[in-house]
Design a protein around this motif. Structure first.
Motif: not given
Ligand code: SF4
Ligand code: SF4
Lengths: 321, 180
Positions: B52, B76-78, B80-81, B126, B131-137
């Motif tokens: 991101i 963020c589930p991981s 990382c932010i 970051l 990051c799992s690139l989930c896109g939640q953020c």
């Molecule tokens: S994409 Fe998912 S894992 Fe990566 S920073 Fe955003 S919320 Fe966290």
């Protein structure tokens, strides 16, 4: 005294066959990967040599250069004899195939029988390979190979028998001579069902997808050849391609008029038909998913075998009339 | 599903064999759709989801749109932010005191207005290793301050290289684009 020229003829034929198999193996590896690539809308090998033509050579060099490994618990004699056993009969199979009007390794009255008999050795090789590897995947693969080959050999034989009955001979040259140059004079016109049955069974016999259960990589790692490395694996691989060529050759001889063709008859017609069939086999492989084991046996025992029997019966009735 | 008779399903099965062959045959003759990577590069990367990046304000490209709500870090589930926030006390604007309050003389005197605290984004860190690139953020951000980068050729040798300070990256990017 007059046995010597015959021996020389056979020796030359064997050498030519070895070259033919080696060359075709390389071409087929390349062709298969190219076709697979194009079917999946990607280029296939294209880095080594023009259009990736040298890729199989690079692969072969890699295979030759690899170390041969044997699992400690494997039976050394059986383990090492299996790839040889798989590959060597191939020479005999090509010996009686008439590539052209005069281009034949050995005129042999029981040519068809010879091919069918020696192609059966491959099953034994796979069985030995899987059994001696002392590996459960290999063993399962071998068991599958045996069940599959035994099942599919029967309709295959019946389909081939129909042709043999029709002409009253097992000599491949004679069968070719009975067919004419034009496509409607080929046996596929009089025996379409036999051709289809033969083709399906032959694909199954060579353990090609969609019948590649003995080496189902998603379930059995690599099936019977899981433990084989380097050229030992290479021989299995080469044998598989050689068998594909053999079944295409036999199909061409029996059903597609052999070296006959419109215009000038000759080995080019033969090769053209063989390669067309091989293309179809490759095409099938990259189209169909693998069948399940029960489906595999169902197709055989419920469909192919009865159909082959009916076909044979009809042929008999027609021949006798 | 209506149960099919064996005959129907057989015929359908045989038909499907030919349909399958037609599909692969058709694709065989169609042009390729892959890119020969080192020799060619993909030109359209808008749908690529890389790590991101912060989105700058339209009027001031040196500050981000971020309102420091912290939702992204929470979502963020991981984990990382990490937001590094500096607090700064600012005098309340005098205009607040000069409000006309004439008709309510008995009203108790207002408590002295609290000093306002301004929160300033110092750094937006970051840890791309996690990051799992989930896109939640990106999805949770209320002001669309986050976006996916399209750098598909990202590579590095150490873990540390993948811990990004997004604010700095954003500014550098702007500087590079404005000078270049
Ligand atoms: S994409 Fe998912 S894992 Fe990566 S920073 Fe955003 S919320 Fe966290
Ligand atoms: S959710 Fe958006 S606005 Fe809130 S802290 Fe994250 S980036 Fe900033």
């Amino acid at each position: 005294m007059n046995i010597a020229p015959e021996l020389i003829h056979i020796a030359v034929a064997l050498a030519a066959i070895a070259a033919f198999i080696g060359l075709n193996g390389l071409v087929l590896v390349w062709l298969e990967r190219k076709v697979a690539g194009h079917i999946q809308r990607r280029p296939g090998p294209y880095e080594v040599g023009p259009w990736g033509l040298l890729q199989p050579v690079a692969d072969a060099v890699k295979l030759v250069g690899k170390q041969l490994v044997r699992p400690k618990v494997a039976d050394p004699w059986l383990y090492w004899s299996a790839p040889l056993l798989s590959f060597t009969p191939v020479f005999l199979l090509f010996l009686t195939i008439p590539f052209g009007p005069r281009l034949i390794g050995m005129e042999f009255n029981l040519g068809l029988l010879l091919i069918l008999a020696f192609s059966g050795l491959n099953v034994l090789a796979l069985c030995l390979a899987g059994w001696s590897s002392a590996n459960k995947y290999s063993l399962l693969g071998a068991a599958r190979a045996v069940a599959q080959s035994i099942a599919y050999e029967i309709p295959l034989l019946l389909a081939v028998l129909a042709i043999a009955f029709q002409f009253g001979t097992l000599n491949l040259s004679t069968i070719v001579h009975h067919q004419g140059p034009m496509p409607w004079q080929w046996n596929v016109m009089t025996q379409p069902l036999a051709f289809i049955i033969y083709f399906i069974c032959a694909v199954a016999e060579t353990n090609r997808a969609p019948f590649d259960l003995p080496e189902a990589e998603s379930e059995l790692t690599a099936g019977f050849h899981t433990e084989y490395s380097g050229m030992a694996f290479g021989l299995f691989f080469l044998a598989e391609y050689a068998y594909i060529i053999v079944i295409s050759c036999v199909a061409t001889v029996l059903f597609l008029g052999g070296w006959h063709g419109p215009g000038a008859p000759g080995f080019w017609w033969f090769l053209l038909k063989v390669y067309a069939l091989i293309m179809v086999i490759i095409w099938l492989r990259w189209t169909y998913p693998r069948v399940r084991f029960d489906q595999l046996l169902n197709i055989n025992w419920k469909w192919l075998l009865p159909l082959a029997l009916v076909n044979l019966l009809l042929t008999l009735i027609f021949v006798k009339m | 599903m209506i149960k099919k008779t064996p005959k129907q399903s057989t015929l359908q099965g045989i038909k499907s064999l030919f349909v399958g062959l037609r599909v692969t045959g058709h694709n065989f003759v169609m042009p390729q759709i892959t890119t020969h990577y080192p020799r060619q590069e993909v030109d359209n990367l808008v749908t690529y989801r890389g790590h991101i990046e912060l989105v700058p304000k339209e009027d001031d490209p040196m500050t981000s749109k971020c309102i420091l709500c912290g939702q992204c870090a929470k979502a963020c589930p991981s984990n990382c932010i990490e937001l590094v926030i500096r607090k700064e006390e600012v005098e309340p604007p005098p205009a607040a005191e000069a409000q006309p309050d004439a008709d309510k003389e008995e009203a108790p005197p207002k408590p002295a207005p609290k000093k306002k605290v301004k929160r300033i984004l110092e750094a937006f860190i970051l840890d791309y290793n996690l990051c799992s690139l989930c896109g939640q953020c990106v999805q949770t951000c209320p002001v669309d301050s986050l976006e996916f980068s399209t750098n598909s050729y990202l590579a590095g040798f150490t873990r540390e290289e993948f811990v990004f300070e997004l604010l700095e990256r954003m500014r550098k990017k702007y500087k590079a684009s404005s000078s270049g």
